[in-house]
Design a protein around this motif. Sequence first.
Motif, PDB file in Angstrom:
ATOM      1  N   ARG A  69       0.834  -1.199   0.000  1.00  0.00           N
ATOM      2  CA  ARG A  69       0.000   0.000   0.000  1.00  0.00           C
ATOM      3  C   ARG A  69       0.873   1.256   0.000  1.00  0.00           C
ATOM      4  O   ARG A  69       0.622   2.207  -0.739  1.00  0.00           O
ATOM      5  CB  ARG A  69      -0.946  -0.009   1.200  1.00  0.00           C
ATOM      6  CG  ARG A  69      -1.953   1.121   1.186  1.00  0.00           C
ATOM      7  CD  ARG A  69      -2.915   1.097   2.359  1.00  0.00           C
ATOM      8  NE  ARG A  69      -2.212   1.228   3.630  1.00  0.00           N
ATOM      9  CZ  ARG A  69      -2.087   0.280   4.550  1.00  0.00           C
ATOM     10  NH1 ARG A  69      -2.637  -0.905   4.349  1.00  0.00           N
ATOM     11  NH2 ARG A  69      -1.434   0.491   5.673  1.00  0.00           N
ATOM     12  N   LEU A  70       1.930   1.248   0.830  1.00  0.00           N
ATOM     13  CA  LEU A  70       2.848   2.387   0.860  1.00  0.00           C
ATOM     14  C   LEU A  70       3.520   2.606  -0.492  1.00  0.00           C
ATOM     15  O   LEU A  70       3.677   3.742  -0.952  1.00  0.00           O
ATOM     16  CB  LEU A  70       3.910   2.190   1.943  1.00  0.00           C
ATOM     17  CG  LEU A  70       3.449   2.329   3.386  1.00  0.00           C
ATOM     18  CD1 LEU A  70       4.573   1.936   4.336  1.00  0.00           C
ATOM     19  CD2 LEU A  70       2.971   3.736   3.658  1.00  0.00           C
ATOM     20  N   ALA A  72       2.344   1.738  -3.439  1.00  0.00           N
ATOM     21  CA  ALA A  72       1.353   2.245  -4.391  1.00  0.00           C
ATOM     22  C   ALA A  72       1.112   3.734  -4.174  1.00  0.00           C
ATOM     23  O   ALA A  72       0.995   4.502  -5.143  1.00  0.00           O
ATOM     24  CB  ALA A  72       0.050   1.467  -4.239  1.00  0.00           C
ATOM     25  N   GLU A  73       1.041   4.156  -2.907  1.00  0.00           N
ATOM     26  CA  GLU A  73       0.845   5.577  -2.621  1.00  0.00           C
ATOM     27  C   GLU A  73       2.040   6.400  -3.109  1.00  0.00           C
ATOM     28  O   GLU A  73       1.875   7.482  -3.663  1.00  0.00           O
ATOM     29  CB  GLU A  73       0.638   5.788  -1.120  1.00  0.00           C
ATOM     30  CG  GLU A  73      -0.685   5.260  -0.616  1.00  0.00           C
ATOM     31  CD  GLU A  73      -0.794   5.289   0.897  1.00  0.00           C
ATOM     32  OE1 GLU A  73       0.175   5.690   1.580  1.00  0.00           O
ATOM     33  OE2 GLU A  73      -1.863   4.882   1.400  1.00  0.00           O
ATOM     34  N   ARG A  74       3.255   5.901  -2.911  1.00  0.00           N
ATOM     35  CA  ARG A  74       4.460   6.604  -3.356  1.00  0.00           C
ATOM     36  C   ARG A  74       4.479   6.721  -4.872  1.00  0.00           C
ATOM     37  O   ARG A  74       4.780   7.772  -5.426  1.00  0.00           O
ATOM     38  CB  ARG A  74       5.709   5.879  -2.876  1.00  0.00           C
ATOM     39  CG  ARG A  74       6.996   6.617  -3.224  1.00  0.00           C
ATOM     40  CD  ARG A  74       8.161   5.722  -2.996  1.00  0.00           C
ATOM     41  NE  ARG A  74       8.050   4.560  -3.896  1.00  0.00           N
ATOM     42  CZ  ARG A  74       8.896   4.321  -4.889  1.00  0.00           C
ATOM     43  NH1 ARG A  74       9.910   5.107  -5.094  1.00  0.00           N
ATOM     44  NH2 ARG A  74       8.728   3.268  -5.655  1.00  0.00           N
ATOM     45  N   LEU A  76       1.934   6.749  -6.828  1.00  0.00           N
ATOM     46  CA  LEU A  76       0.897   7.709  -7.204  1.00  0.00           C
ATOM     47  C   LEU A  76       1.405   9.141  -7.023  1.00  0.00           C
ATOM     48  O   LEU A  76       1.187  10.000  -7.895  1.00  0.00           O
ATOM     49  CB  LEU A  76      -0.359   7.479  -6.368  1.00  0.00           C
ATOM     50  CG  LEU A  76      -1.561   8.352  -6.682  1.00  0.00           C
ATOM     51  CD1 LEU A  76      -2.017   8.146  -8.117  1.00  0.00           C
ATOM     52  CD2 LEU A  76      -2.690   8.053  -5.717  1.00  0.00           C
ATOM     53  N   GLU A  77       2.094   9.391  -5.915  1.00  0.00           N
ATOM     54  CA  GLU A  77       2.652  10.729  -5.688  1.00  0.00           C
ATOM     55  C   GLU A  77       3.676  11.091  -6.760  1.00  0.00           C
ATOM     56  O   GLU A  77       3.711  12.230  -7.243  1.00  0.00           O
ATOM     57  CB  GLU A  77       3.303  10.794  -4.307  1.00  0.00           C
ATOM     58  CG  GLU A  77       2.312  10.760  -3.162  1.00  0.00           C
ATOM     59  CD  GLU A  77       2.991  10.624  -1.808  1.00  0.00           C
ATOM     60  OE1 GLU A  77       4.237  10.515  -1.750  1.00  0.00           O
ATOM     61  OE2 GLU A  77       2.262  10.624  -0.804  1.00  0.00           O
TER      62      GLU A  77
END
Length: 88
Positions: A69-70, A72-74, A76-77
């Motif tokens: 999850r981390l 994927a968030e990175r 995306l950023e």
Amino acid sequence: MKQGQYNDQQILAILQQAERAEKTIAEICQEHNLSPNTFYRWRKRFAGATPADLAKNREIEKENVRLKRLLAERDLEIDILKELLGKK
């Protein structure tokens, strides 16, 4: 993926029952409403596992989910930043 009706501890108990040779595998499968294929798949998956091993694996799986999850968030950023920098 469909969630089974047996948890890991129950599966270990069924496999240990077979190891003690109290009953034949066919009888155990019939008693627990399992197909022999399921029994052998479980035996291959849980060969030599202990309850402590299962708890450790469960913790590792939770950590992997968190890390994915981390990541994927990175990602995306990073995509958002690239898009913003590309527009200027």
